[in-house]
Design a protein around this motif. Structure first.
Motif, short mmCIF file in Angstrom:
data_model
loop_
_atom_site.label_atom_id
_atom_site.label_comp_id
_atom_site.label_asym_id
_atom_site.label_seq_id
_atom_site.Cartn_x
_atom_site.Cartn_y
_atom_site.Cartn_z
N THR A 2 0.80 -1.20 0.00
CA THR A 2 0.00 0.00 0.00
C THR A 2 0.85 1.27 0.00
O THR A 2 0.58 2.21 -0.72
CB THR A 2 -0.88 0.03 1.26
N PHE A 3 1.86 1.20 0.80
CA PHE A 3 2.68 2.39 0.95
C PHE A 3 3.35 2.83 -0.35
O PHE A 3 3.68 3.97 -0.52
CB PHE A 3 3.79 2.12 1.98
N ARG A 4 3.53 1.86 -1.25
CA ARG A 4 4.23 2.19 -2.49
C ARG A 4 3.48 3.22 -3.31
O ARG A 4 4.05 3.90 -4.13
CB ARG A 4 4.42 0.92 -3.33
N ASN A 5 2.21 3.31 -3.10
CA ASN A 5 1.43 4.27 -3.89
C ASN A 5 1.49 5.68 -3.33
O ASN A 5 1.00 6.61 -3.93
CB ASN A 5 -0.03 3.84 -3.93
N ALA A 6 2.05 5.80 -2.17
CA ALA A 6 2.06 7.11 -1.54
C ALA A 6 3.23 7.92 -2.08
O ALA A 6 4.21 7.36 -2.55
CB ALA A 6 2.21 6.94 -0.05
N PRO A 7 3.10 9.23 -2.04
CA PRO A 7 4.22 10.05 -2.49
C PRO A 7 5.44 9.74 -1.63
O PRO A 7 5.34 9.70 -0.41
CB PRO A 7 3.72 11.48 -2.26
N ALA A 10 6.46 12.16 1.08
CA ALA A 10 5.50 12.49 2.14
C ALA A 10 5.66 11.53 3.30
O ALA A 10 6.20 10.45 3.18
CB ALA A 10 4.10 12.37 1.57
N SER A 11 5.18 11.94 4.41
CA SER A 11 5.35 11.14 5.60
C SER A 11 4.07 10.42 5.90
O SER A 11 3.05 11.03 6.15
CB SER A 11 5.66 12.05 6.76
N LEU A 12 4.11 9.16 5.86
CA LEU A 12 2.98 8.37 6.28
C LEU A 12 3.45 6.95 6.44
O LEU A 12 4.49 6.62 5.96
CB LEU A 12 1.84 8.46 5.25
N LEU A 29 1.36 19.66 -0.82
CA LEU A 29 2.26 18.98 -1.75
C LEU A 29 1.48 18.58 -2.98
O LEU A 29 0.28 18.37 -2.92
CB LEU A 29 2.82 17.72 -1.08
N ALA A 31 0.10 16.03 -5.74
CA ALA A 31 -0.33 14.65 -5.59
C ALA A 31 0.02 13.89 -6.85
O ALA A 31 -0.75 13.86 -7.80
CB ALA A 31 -1.84 14.63 -5.36
N ARG A 34 -2.20 11.58 -8.96
CA ARG A 34 -3.39 12.06 -9.67
C ARG A 34 -3.03 12.89 -10.89
O ARG A 34 -3.89 13.50 -11.50
CB ARG A 34 -4.20 12.95 -8.75
N VAL B 153 9.20 7.70 7.50
CA VAL B 153 8.72 8.10 8.83
C VAL B 153 9.49 7.34 9.91
O VAL B 153 8.94 7.02 10.95
CB VAL B 153 7.20 7.84 9.02
N HIS B 196 -2.51 17.62 3.39
CA HIS B 196 -1.58 18.00 2.33
C HIS B 196 -0.96 16.78 1.66
O HIS B 196 -0.15 16.91 0.77
CB HIS B 196 -0.50 18.92 2.89
N LEU B 197 -1.33 15.57 2.09
CA LEU B 197 -0.78 14.36 1.50
C LEU B 197 -1.83 13.71 0.59
O LEU B 197 -3.02 13.82 0.86
CB LEU B 197 -0.40 13.35 2.60
N ALA B 198 -1.37 13.05 -0.45
CA ALA B 198 -2.31 12.32 -1.28
C ALA B 198 -2.68 11.03 -0.55
O ALA B 198 -1.80 10.26 -0.19
CB ALA B 198 -1.66 11.99 -2.61
#
Lengths: 490, 250
Positions: A2-7, A10-12, A29, A31, A34, B153, B196-198
């Motif tokens: 899942t995480f691979r799709n995130a920027p 970005a922090s998540l 930021l 996206a 998209r 993170v 602010h994050l996608a």
């Protein structure tokens, strides 16, 4: 996975409740996920691609959000709520430097008086949340749109109407006061007797007369949280239109759904849904079931999957299903008011190209509706869940949609650019018909109407523009829609 | 009807959780550092409470996660106003981008202090208090970021990993004495902080998180992944071998 799709920068994942420590990167930021599709270039720093509920059009723009509308509205180009406007009404002008203020995090209740049933709340409060809190106590919104996922600010800006328009009017009739920040930067408290002109321009004004910060309105007392509902089949548009007016004389909530795929005698066959609040004796002992999104359309389906053939089948299946549900029953508010809310993000079913909704009000005459539907079919149109409602007298909003007659809403998948007639031609042709019959279209749904058609439909447009300019002389507020329809300078 | 102190109820998931609790009639004492925000939240929650607004039992007390000397007075004030403190809920914490944290050791220290050191200090005080009265609830928001180190993170995740470890220890040691510890591990949730994050697939809504956390409190669970699907996602992630994690720079 899942995480691979995130920027990647970005922090998540993260705890959503934690506070950002630093001044956050001042603008959102981009996206990257998209950035495909319209419009052609990829977003500049801080921009993202924004679209309405119909996923058409898409514009580059900035967004800001937070729980202090007072602070954030200073400098924002437009306020937006839950993004249920179908077209470009809730989008900032393309490439605007000033951000769209997303109000959904400013969702506190401010004051409630149970003896008068008057509620004051921040503009970002979601209708589903209000129902959740107040329906078990015997209060409901005096007017409800077809989804509970709208904000109070959006309900005012679109001056929404519902199944009870013929008895209750539009939402604006029940608003007692608004706090708004007009384009000149001032905070103003307005209402039917305070700055009435600005108030009338703000109801249905699509957020262009000021950022709506707080809304005070009158809730309706209801005897129970359940609806006594009756469904009746109607075999053609000739039966449907008169029956709708007829039941409206006795029932406070009426709506009809029609099948746009039939031709000839069965054109406009459908089902009449009528309802009233159940009395305490009629209501079941079960607890109020709440409003939930149950199913999700998790990804975009291919554009073109919903076409006249498949939509024709869907209409027939649906019509047959209605047969089984004829007669009287007890319905929950979700079943009666918000059947589509059960499926989250259903517009994804229309694919990347998206769709538009054409909603207009026409004289309540079967012949007019027959010609309208025939025209729609000739132009290659087909629509699923086509809603027909009766409208009562006009309200005080200068740009409010409802006027006496019957309204019909068609979902139209956006066609590929090469096809003829194009979606633009289809809408133009429907608009010509609507104008010929003294009708008008609903701005909250629109993405294609031309400025000259819009102005011919709304006789108070010049008056509205004068008020708008008086409180926003420098033109600080705007939207993609106001650029298209209201003569804003680029 | 029970009385809880909650740190972080003015925003995001904490706000939604406090709403669900107020709506079912719980008494709450909102802890926080911004008096105006606390007051606005108190009003909102009082209207939502099924009790008449003036007897809704929603209180406030000043507390700052960066100032440990505010903890004891805040808990004392909460216990006094509520009559009895049945538990403490901590949804507050700090968050910053990895790049910012690497650039400033001061910022890093602040984050580690708030999210680990001070949260533990606060929980220790609450634990003492709750054990003295025969038990209670300690519900603390950690993060899935603490389950497996993730490059973007890793510092924030380290603090949350420590926090989860601490909470597990409390559960092992004191469950039989009546102290119920709930470690909440949210996945990606759409809040102000993540606006602010996608959003990645399976991004959740704060209201859904609140519903699930409340159910977990009622069940007496020790740990919850929320939205639920993140439990499955993290199960796969925990099983993934290190060589693969290195290769994909997880």
């Amino acid at each position: 996975m899942t995480f691979r799709n995130a920027p990647s920068s970005a922090s998540l994942p993260s705890v959503g409740n934690d506070e950002p420590m630093e001044p956050r990167p001042s603008s959102p930021l981009p996206a990257p996920g998209r950035a495909r599709g319209r419009p052609g270039r990829s977003p500049a720093q801080g921009e993202r691609i924004l679209s309405g509920w119909g996923r058409y059009p898409r514009v580059h723009g900035r967004e800001t959000t937070g729980d202090s509308l007072l602070r954030l509205s200073d400098g924002a180009v437009l306020s937006g709520g839950l993004g249920r406007a179908y077209g470009d009404a809730g989008l900032p002008p393309p490439n605007a430097q000033r951000p769209l203020l997303r109000t959904t995090h400013a969702d506190r209740l401010l004051r409630f008086d149970p003896t008068t049933a008057v509620l004051r709340a921040e503009a970002g409060v979601c209708l589903a949340d209000l129902i959740h809190v107040f329906l078990p106590r015997g209060f409901f919104t005096p007017v409800s749109p077809g989804t509970a996922f709208v904000t109070l600010g959006g309900m005012v800006a679109a001056d929404i109407h519902g199944k009870n328009h013929h008895v209750a009017g539009s939402f604006g009739e029940h608003v007692r006061s608004l706090r708004i920040r007009t384009g000149d930067g001032k905070i103003r408290d307005i209402g039917p007797d305070r700055e009435p002109e600005l108030f009338a321009a703000t109801l249905g004004g699509m957020g262009l007369t000021g950022h709506i910060l707080e809304v005070e309105f009158q809730l309706e007392r209801v005897p129970s949280p359940w609806i006594v509902e009756e469904r009746h089949m109607v075999s053609s548009v000739e039966e449907l239109i008169p029956r709708l007016s007829e039941v409206g004389r006795e029932w406070p909530m009426t709506v009809a759904w029609l099948d746009t795929a039939q031709r000839g005698a069965a054109l406009g066959r459908g089902s009449l849904w009528i309802g009233r609040w159940a009395s305490r004796d009629e209501a079941p002992a079960r607890a109020f079931p709440g409003i939930r999104e149950r199913i999700e359309v998790p990804f975009e389906l291919p554009s073109g999957l919903l076409n006249p053939t498949t939509l024709g089948w869907a209409n027939s299946v649906w019509y047959r299903a209605q047969y089984l549900k004829q007669g009287r029953s007890l319905a929950s508010p979700q079943q009666f008011f918000y059947p589509l809310d059960a499926v989250r993000s259903w517009p994804r079913a229309y694919g990347r190209r998206g769709f538009t909704q054409y909603q207009c009000v026409l004289p309540s005459e079967p012949a007019v509706f027959r010609s309208f539907l025939e025209l729609f079919q000739r132009m290659g149109g087909c629509s699923f869940v086509t809603v027909v409602k009766d409208c009562g007298p006009e309200g005080r909003g200068m740009l409010s949609f409802p006027k006496p007659g019957t309204s019909i809403a068609l979902d139209i998948p956006i066609k590929p650019p090469s096809s003829t007639p194009s979606t633009q031609q289809l809408v133009d042709r429907l608009n010509a018909f609507t104008l010929d019959h003294g009708g008008r279209i609903y701005l909250a749904k629109d993405a294609f109407t031309r400025a000259e058609d819009f102005r011919a439909m709304y006789p108070r447009f010049d008056e509205w523009t004068r008020v708008r300019r008086k409180f926003d002389p420098e033109g600080k507020l705007g939207s993609a829609m106001s650029l298209r329809l209201m003569g804003d300078a680029r | 009807m029970s009385g809880f102190a909650i740190l972080g109820a003015t925003r995001g998931m904490g706000k939604q959780l406090a709403r669900r609790m107020a709506e079912r009639g719980d008494s709450l004492c909102l802890l926080g550092r911004d008096p105006a925000r606390l007051e606005a939240t108190r009003t909102d929650l009082s209207i939502r409470s099924p009790h008449a607004e003036e007897n809704a039992g929603i209180f406030t007390a000043s507390c700052d996660l960066l100032q440990p000397d505010t903890f004891e007075p805040a808990l004392e004030s909460a216990a006094k106003q509520l009559g009895r403190l049945d538990g403490l809920i901590v949804t507050a914490g700090l968050f910053a981008d990895q790049a910012q944290l690497e650039a400033s050791s001061e910022l890093l220290e602040q984050l580690l202090t708030a999210d680990f050191v001070n949260t533990v200090l606060l929980c220790e005080l609450a634990k003492e208090r709750l054990l003295k009265q025969g038990g209670g609830l300690l519900c603390v928001f950690s993060s899935v970021a603490g389950d497996r180190a993730r490059t973007p993170v890793r510092l924030y995740g380290a603090a949350k990993a420590g926090l989860s470890h601490y909470l597990e220890g409390l559960d092992h040691a004191y469950r039989r004495e009546g102290l119920v510890t709930l470690d909440v591990k949210p996945g990606f949730v759409r809040t102000e902080m993540t606006a602010h994050l996608a959003p990645p697939p399976f991004a959740g809504e704060p209201s859904a998180v609140a519903r699930e956390v409340l159910a977990a409190i009622d069940r007496g669970s020790a740990r919850i992944y929320t939205p639920r699907i993140w439990g499955l996602i993290l199960w796969v992630i925990r099983l993934t071998p290190r060589t693969i994690m290195r290769r994909i720079r997880f």
